[in-house]
Design an enzyme around this catalytic site. Sequence first.
Site, PDB file in Angstrom:
ATOM      1  N   ILE A 120     -20.341  12.541 -35.614  1.00 51.01           N
ATOM      2  CA  ILE A 120     -20.360  11.122 -36.252  1.00 51.01           C
ATOM      3  C   ILE A 120     -21.844  10.602 -36.373  1.00 51.01           C
ATOM      4  O   ILE A 120     -22.153   9.884 -37.080  1.00 51.01           O
ATOM      5  CB  ILE A 120     -19.744  10.335 -34.931  1.00 51.01           C
ATOM      6  CG1 ILE A 120     -18.151  10.532 -35.024  1.00 51.01           C
ATOM      7  CG2 ILE A 120     -19.727   8.907 -35.308  1.00 51.01           C
ATOM      8  CD1 ILE A 120     -17.448  10.101 -33.755  1.00 51.01           C
ATOM      9  N   TYR A 129     -12.570  12.566 -18.768  1.00 54.38           N
ATOM     10  CA  TYR A 129     -13.063  12.167 -20.110  1.00 54.38           C
ATOM     11  C   TYR A 129     -12.958  10.628 -20.296  1.00 54.38           C
ATOM     12  O   TYR A 129     -13.666   9.892 -20.374  1.00 54.38           O
ATOM     13  CB  TYR A 129     -12.694  12.923 -21.232  1.00 54.38           C
ATOM     14  CG  TYR A 129     -13.131  11.924 -22.630  1.00 54.38           C
ATOM     15  CD1 TYR A 129     -14.419  12.220 -22.706  1.00 54.38           C
ATOM     16  CD2 TYR A 129     -12.067  11.565 -23.433  1.00 54.38           C
ATOM     17  CE1 TYR A 129     -14.922  11.451 -24.045  1.00 54.38           C
ATOM     18  CE2 TYR A 129     -12.396  10.852 -24.539  1.00 54.38           C
ATOM     19  CZ  TYR A 129     -13.891  10.716 -24.901  1.00 54.38           C
ATOM     20  OH  TYR A 129     -14.180  10.252 -25.983  1.00 54.38           O
ATOM     21  N   SER A 185     -13.816   5.179 -26.278  1.00 53.67           N
ATOM     22  CA  SER A 185     -12.530   5.929 -26.879  1.00 53.67           C
ATOM     23  C   SER A 185     -11.252   5.259 -26.431  1.00 53.67           C
ATOM     24  O   SER A 185     -11.102   4.521 -25.382  1.00 53.67           O
ATOM     25  CB  SER A 185     -12.689   7.410 -26.317  1.00 53.67           C
ATOM     26  OG  SER A 185     -11.307   8.165 -26.562  1.00 53.67           O
ATOM     27  N   ALA A 245     -22.164  12.379 -25.545  1.00 52.11           N
ATOM     28  CA  ALA A 245     -21.103  12.574 -24.522  1.00 52.11           C
ATOM     29  C   ALA A 245     -20.685  13.926 -24.589  1.00 52.11           C
ATOM     30  O   ALA A 245     -20.517  14.454 -25.387  1.00 52.11           O
ATOM     31  CB  ALA A 245     -20.008  11.265 -24.755  1.00 52.11           C
TER      32      ALA A 245
END
Length: 321
Positions: free
Chosen positions: A17, A149, A125, A83
């Site tokens: 991204i 996560y 997320s 991340a």
Amino acid sequence: MARESKRVLVTGGAGFIGSHLVDRLVSEGCEVKVLDDLSSGSLANIRGHVRSGRVSFVEGDVGEADVVEKCVCGVDLVVHLAAVASVPFSVEHPVLTFEVNVDGTLNLLKACVESSVERFVFVSSCAVYGEPVYLPVDELHPVNPVSPYAKSKVAGERWCRVLGEKCGLETVVLRLFNVYGPRQGFNDYSGVITRFIEQIKQRLPLTIYGDGSQTRDFVYVSDVVEAVLQALKCEGVKGEVFNVGFGRQVSVRDLAAAVLRLARADLDVVYEAPRTGDVKHSVADISKAEKLLGFKPSFSLRDGLHALLAENALSAGERLC
């Protein structure tokens, strides 16, 4: 872009991204700096910009406070993408996940406060929602993370809120749903679309974890980049949280059929046990982002898959009609 002359730091900017975002920022005339440890990203994704002098690159870890401080110094805007981004990997390595995703985020936030950064965009997320209690999921949905996560992303969001309230730092949180597109690397923890395409390239059966009825909201990387750009420049969004998805629910079984059809590949589909930490259903309510950010995804799943398969023209793409 209203802030085209701004100096922007993108952590994880050599990744999937991040590199697409860097492309757009450069095209908008921004002065761009990238901090990436290259653990998942590739310098090849931004090498042309670095060689031309349009992007300055620092190989380093967000966990290194001194490196972070130097990178943030003199920057106007920060987009934090760096991340550990895999649910299965986080289950296997929870301590490392928290060190990178929580401690690294806090390092960056503190440096932004010290350097009087104007705005900090934190890329979170949809995993923070856990198994939804209603669909589509809006930003008011309860947070119920079920993987290390997801828990690390919840912690990162909370640090954004705390430093925003206590120190005046403008923060915006983007909760991304299932992002796909060119440059998404393949490994043991890759997303489902990348995995399917790699299996087609190798003429292997497509692997589905679970029975395939699980649903996801797939959003093309170019649409995500547009959301980030809007989050950087829109007024009146300080402290806000936004869902970034396409807003459509697609089963993994239907996804597999679509990829095989578009690639004209005659391959089997095999099913394996569900993976720990995966949710059953997910789809975004993006009305808040549409209203406040002017966000409107433009790539349908079919269009996005066509573009992704075309990138692999030497393999799956050559079978496209």
